[in-house]
Design an enzyme around this catalytic site. Structure first.
Site, mmCIF file in Angstrom:
data_model
loop_
_atom_site.group_PDB
_atom_site.id
_atom_site.type_symbol
_atom_site.label_atom_id
_atom_site.label_comp_id
_atom_site.label_asym_id
_atom_site.label_seq_id
_atom_site.Cartn_x
_atom_site.Cartn_y
_atom_site.Cartn_z
ATOM 1 N N ASP A 205 0.817 -1.215 0.000
ATOM 2 C CA ASP A 205 0.000 0.000 0.000
ATOM 3 C C ASP A 205 0.849 1.264 0.000
ATOM 4 O O ASP A 205 0.327 2.363 -0.135
ATOM 5 C CB ASP A 205 -0.952 -0.009 1.204
ATOM 6 C CG ASP A 205 -2.082 0.995 1.055
ATOM 7 O OD1 ASP A 205 -2.581 1.187 -0.068
ATOM 8 O OD2 ASP A 205 -2.479 1.611 2.075
ATOM 9 N N SER A 229 -7.012 5.390 -0.190
ATOM 10 C CA SER A 229 -7.246 4.122 -0.874
ATOM 11 C C SER A 229 -8.739 3.794 -0.855
ATOM 12 O O SER A 229 -9.390 3.930 0.180
ATOM 13 C CB SER A 229 -6.470 2.992 -0.180
ATOM 14 O OG SER A 229 -5.100 3.269 -0.135
ATOM 15 N N GLN A 279 -4.807 -1.033 -7.466
ATOM 16 C CA GLN A 279 -5.509 -0.184 -6.501
ATOM 17 C C GLN A 279 -6.153 1.012 -7.202
ATOM 18 O O GLN A 279 -5.560 1.602 -8.107
ATOM 19 C CB GLN A 279 -4.560 0.336 -5.418
ATOM 20 C CG GLN A 279 -5.272 1.167 -4.348
ATOM 21 C CD GLN A 279 -4.338 1.656 -3.252
ATOM 22 O OE1 GLN A 279 -4.007 2.829 -3.192
ATOM 23 N NE2 GLN A 279 -3.891 0.746 -2.390
#
Length: 291
Positions: A205, A229, A279
């Site tokens: 991430d 996110s 993502q």
């Protein structure tokens, strides 16, 4: 948090009862819980219900609410299915009874089959020829923007070395890709694959959504863009070790409607493809309020 053991302690959840676990949070510089932490803790929770030695091969997650750093996170695991080859788990993370995150994860028994992968870009600069975030702070801290300096000052168990260094003082649009070498600062000894996957999930991430800002860097930066996110998917392919640098190779095919999309491949230094990541995140320009 400076060592691999401290990171493992953070990701390891407390068992409340069957299928229910609890974790705590540590900041990486944001006022909210780091998405990679919730991802990795949810994987830890799912793994606690796997009793047949199956290994995580994919995960798909949605971030629903910003997490509060000061409130424990409760993880509830639903054992959806245990088939002949695959096991599926659904994990719900909540704070104060309110859902903040959901994860679907699939685990696969060990099998042999056909094997191929894309090649790593071997023309990139090697880690020994690059500055780490720590070294950038030491050399340029006095001239860095306040928000960048604060981010780099946070102690982390991972060292990052970007191949393409973004000059925050030079506002220009940049190509839609980013390559970052990373390595744990302290050795990770005798870790099983499940543990290594949890740490890689945490690391995945970092940096990925930031790549979606690069084509707009002449006007967009962390100081004037709301970033968060929204969803995160990951596929695991091969076993690996953390004894050398690894490469996170990211590209961003699209940004539109206040959302940015990026995908990345994670390689071992010898070119073995370990995992792929995708993502989409919020990338909302902040509008200055007028009098």
């Amino acid at each position: 948090m400076k060592s691999s053991n401290e990171l493992l302690d953070l990701l390891e959840l407390k068992t409340i009862d069957a299928g229910n676990f609890q974790g705590v949070s540590k900041t990486i510089g944001s006022p909210h819980v780091f998405g990679g932490q919730v991802l990795a803790q949810a994987v830890n929770a799912a793994y606690k219900t796997i009793t047949n030695q199956r290994i995580l091969h994919s995960l798909h997650a949605y971030f629903l609410e910003a997490g509060d750093l000061n409130v424990p996170i409760d993880f509830s695991v639903n054992e959806v299915r245990d088939g002949g080859s695959f096991s599926t788990r659904r994990v719900l993370a909540s704070q104060n009874g309110k859902a903040i995150f959901i994860l679907a994860a699939s685990f696969h028994k060990e099998e042999s089959g056909h094997d191929h992968q894309i090649e790593m870009n071997t023309s990139l600069k090697q880690p020994e020829d690059l500055l780490s975030w720590t070294e950038m702070l030491q050399q340029f801290g006095s001239v860095l923007p306040k928000i960048t300096k604060h981010f780099l000052e946070i102690e982390r168990p991972i060292e990052f070395k970007p191949v393409e260094v973004v000059n925050p003082l030079k506002q220009e649009n940049l190509p839609p890709y980013s390559n970052i070498w990373f390595k744990l600062k302290t050795p990770l000894l005798n870790a099983d694959l499940a543990t290594k996957q949890q740490i890689l999930t945490y690391i995945s991430d970092y940096n990925i959504l930031a790549a979606a800002l690069l084509p707009h860097a002449s006007k967009a930066h962390f100081g004037n863009t709301q970033m968060a996110s929204l969803d995160h998917s990951m596929w695991f392919f091969r076993d690996f070790d953390y004894d050398d640098w690894m490469l996170y190779s990211i590209e961003t095919p699209n940004a539109s409607s206040a959302r940015g999309f990026a995908k990345g491949n994670i390689f071992s230094r010898d070119g073995k493809l370990i995992a792929c990541v995708a993502q989409e995140g919020l990338m909302r320009p902040m509008v200055k309020k007028t009098e």
